[in-house]
Scaffold this motif. Structure first.
Motif, PDB file in Angstrom:
ATOM      1  N   UNK A   1       2.527   5.440  -6.262  1.00  0.00           N
ATOM      2  CA  UNK A   1       2.031   5.485  -7.644  1.00  0.00           C
ATOM      3  C   UNK A   1       0.896   6.504  -7.783  1.00  0.00           C
ATOM      4  N   UNK A   2      -0.034   6.503  -6.849  1.00  0.00           N
ATOM      5  CA  UNK A   2      -1.172   7.425  -6.923  1.00  0.00           C
ATOM      6  C   UNK A   2      -0.693   8.873  -6.877  1.00  0.00           C
TER       7      UNK A   2
ATOM      8  N   UNK B   1       7.658  10.612  -5.049  1.00  0.00           N
ATOM      9  CA  UNK B   1       6.329  11.223  -4.980  1.00  0.00           C
ATOM     10  C   UNK B   1       5.855  11.426  -3.549  1.00  0.00           C
ATOM     11  N   UNK B   2       6.058  10.434  -2.704  1.00  0.00           N
ATOM     12  CA  UNK B   2       5.709  10.605  -1.296  1.00  0.00           C
ATOM     13  C   UNK B   2       6.577  11.669  -0.641  1.00  0.00           C
ATOM     14  N   UNK B   3       7.824  11.743  -1.035  1.00  0.00           N
ATOM     15  CA  UNK B   3       8.725  12.770  -0.498  1.00  0.00           C
ATOM     16  C   UNK B   3       8.195  14.165  -0.820  1.00  0.00           C
ATOM     17  N   UNK B   4       7.907  14.437  -2.093  1.00  0.00           N
ATOM     18  CA  UNK B   4       7.416  15.753  -2.474  1.00  0.00           C
ATOM     19  C   UNK B   4       6.077  16.080  -1.842  1.00  0.00           C
ATOM     20  N   UNK B   5       5.206  15.087  -1.793  1.00  0.00           N
ATOM     21  CA  UNK B   5       3.882  15.260  -1.173  1.00  0.00           C
ATOM     22  C   UNK B   5       4.028  15.630   0.302  1.00  0.00           C
TER      23      UNK B   5
ATOM     24  N   UNK C   1       0.815  -1.220   0.000  1.00  0.00           N
ATOM     25  CA  UNK C   1       0.000   0.000   0.000  1.00  0.00           C
ATOM     26  C   UNK C   1       0.847   1.267   0.000  1.00  0.00           C
ATOM     27  N   UNK C   2       2.046   1.204   0.523  1.00  0.00           N
ATOM     28  CA  UNK C   2       2.949   2.341   0.369  1.00  0.00           C
ATOM     29  C   UNK C   2       3.320   2.527  -1.105  1.00  0.00           C
ATOM     30  N   UNK C   3       3.529   1.427  -1.804  1.00  0.00           N
ATOM     31  CA  UNK C   3       3.807   1.519  -3.233  1.00  0.00           C
ATOM     32  C   UNK C   3       2.592   2.034  -4.002  1.00  0.00           C
TER      33      UNK C   3
END
Length: 352
Positions: free
Chosen positions: A218-219, A265-269, A212-214
């Protein structure tokens, strides 16, 4: 941190296998119209400025989401905030971050007092967030997922001018679907890793978490926020887990495949959310680490709190604007500056 005042250490980890969270809450709600039927098995309390105090802790991710929602909606003048310290025993969260070692408004020293003022010998966990009625010092509700929804919907009359709608009607089904998935597999998934008592239970939890982290990576490589074009409750519910991931969950909870800092993506978010008023300025990394590494003695028996990791990257530039959208819809303004007395007690250099 004076462990001598603790009666006994909390026991969070499973004793025999997979971790199962106690999901029994006081399902009372505070609503604008108590005569209107609501989805609740508990009592309905009337919205009334000054009557209630949000009892929270900077360390707790479930409480953190209510602190963020209160701030973004500008409810500081009508719902006061009491903060427990980051460490506690098996009995209760303790109001020991103020010099008097008691909550300055209610006089409570331990949150358990508020629960037992209403329910003598209360049999469930003493959890934050909890809303307490000022004056009687009785707990009203600790239904952590419903509190932010009611802040958004039921307290609308008292929100600040320019407050966002964090739970837009046309996005509610999608927000509910996403937050259910995030809660089960990510918010609670890290705990299922950290508190697993067998290798098999841990392995299953670990693989489920990273699936779910992946999915989130992706999302968030396709859109700026979890749901829609602006910040919603879905983002507020995910943020407390993500911001704790590298300093706590990665090592302490053995979720150590990849750091958020290493997932583009998670980093930027996370960088974008952290830099928004209401998110980063309500995050106290010192208290977060003290809570997990000291309170969870069965996971970290030495009680040693790590000094790292380096989190300066949270304040660096991000590229989330490439997706369009914006933190808030047209006409919505940023929340007011943090009020005196509510600043985090241990700001990092990059938070100042």
């Amino acid at each position: 941190m004076d462990k001598q005042k603790w009666k006994n250490a909390p026991q969070n980890a499973s004793a025999d296998g997979a971790f199962e969270r106690d999901t029994t809450y006081i399902e009372d709600r505070i609503v604008a119209d108590v005569d209107k039927p609501r989805a609740s098995s508990g009592k309905l309390w009337p919205v009334e400025p000054g009557r209630y105090r949000l009892m929270a802790a900077r360390a707790c991710p479930w409480a953190h989401r209510t602190i963020i929602a209160r701030r973004l909606l500008g409810l500081e003048d009508v719902i006061s905030l009491g903060l427990a310290g980051p460490t506690h025993d098996a009995d209760s969260w303790v109001f020991d971050v103020d010099p008097s070692e008691k909550d300055p408004v209610t006089g409570l020293r331990r949150l358990k007092e508020a629960y037992e003022n209403r329910f003598p010998d209360y049999p469930e966990g003493i959890t934050v967030p909890a809303i307490v009625e000022v004056g009687t010092n009785k707990v009203v509700t600790n239904w952590f997922r419903q509190i932010p929804v009611d802040f958004n919907d039921e307290w609308a009359q008292f929100q600040r001018e320019g407050a966002p709608d964090l739970y837009p009607e046309h996005l509610r089904d999608e927000i509910d679907q996403i937050t259910d998935r995030v809660y089960k597999h990510v918010n609670n998934g890290v705990y299922r890793c950290g508190f697993a008592a067998t290798q098999q239970a841990y392995d299953e939890a670990y693989h489920e978490l990273w699936e779910h982290m992946d999915w989130l990576e992706e999302r968030l490589g396709q859109q700026r926020y979890l749901v829609g074009n602006h910040v919603t409750l879905a983002d507020i519910y995910l943020y407390p887990t993500l911001v704790r991931f590298d300093p706590v969950y990665y090592g302490h909870f053995k979720a150590s495949r990849t750091k958020i800092a290493e997932m583009p993506n998670l980093r930027g978010y996370l960088q974008e959310l952290f830099q928004l008023p209401g998110f980063g300025d309500t995050t106290d990394f010192t208290e977060i680490k003290q809570h997990y590494y000291i309170t969870h003695a069965e996971v970290n028996p030495t009680g040693v709190v790590p000094l790292g990791p380096d989190l300066n990257w949270l304040a660096e530039n991000h590229d989330r604007g490439r997706f369009g959208g914006s933190p808030y819809a047209s006409g919505v303004t940023e929340p007011r500056p943090v009020r005196d007395g509510e600043q985090v007690k241990n700001p990092e250099p990059f938070q100042r």
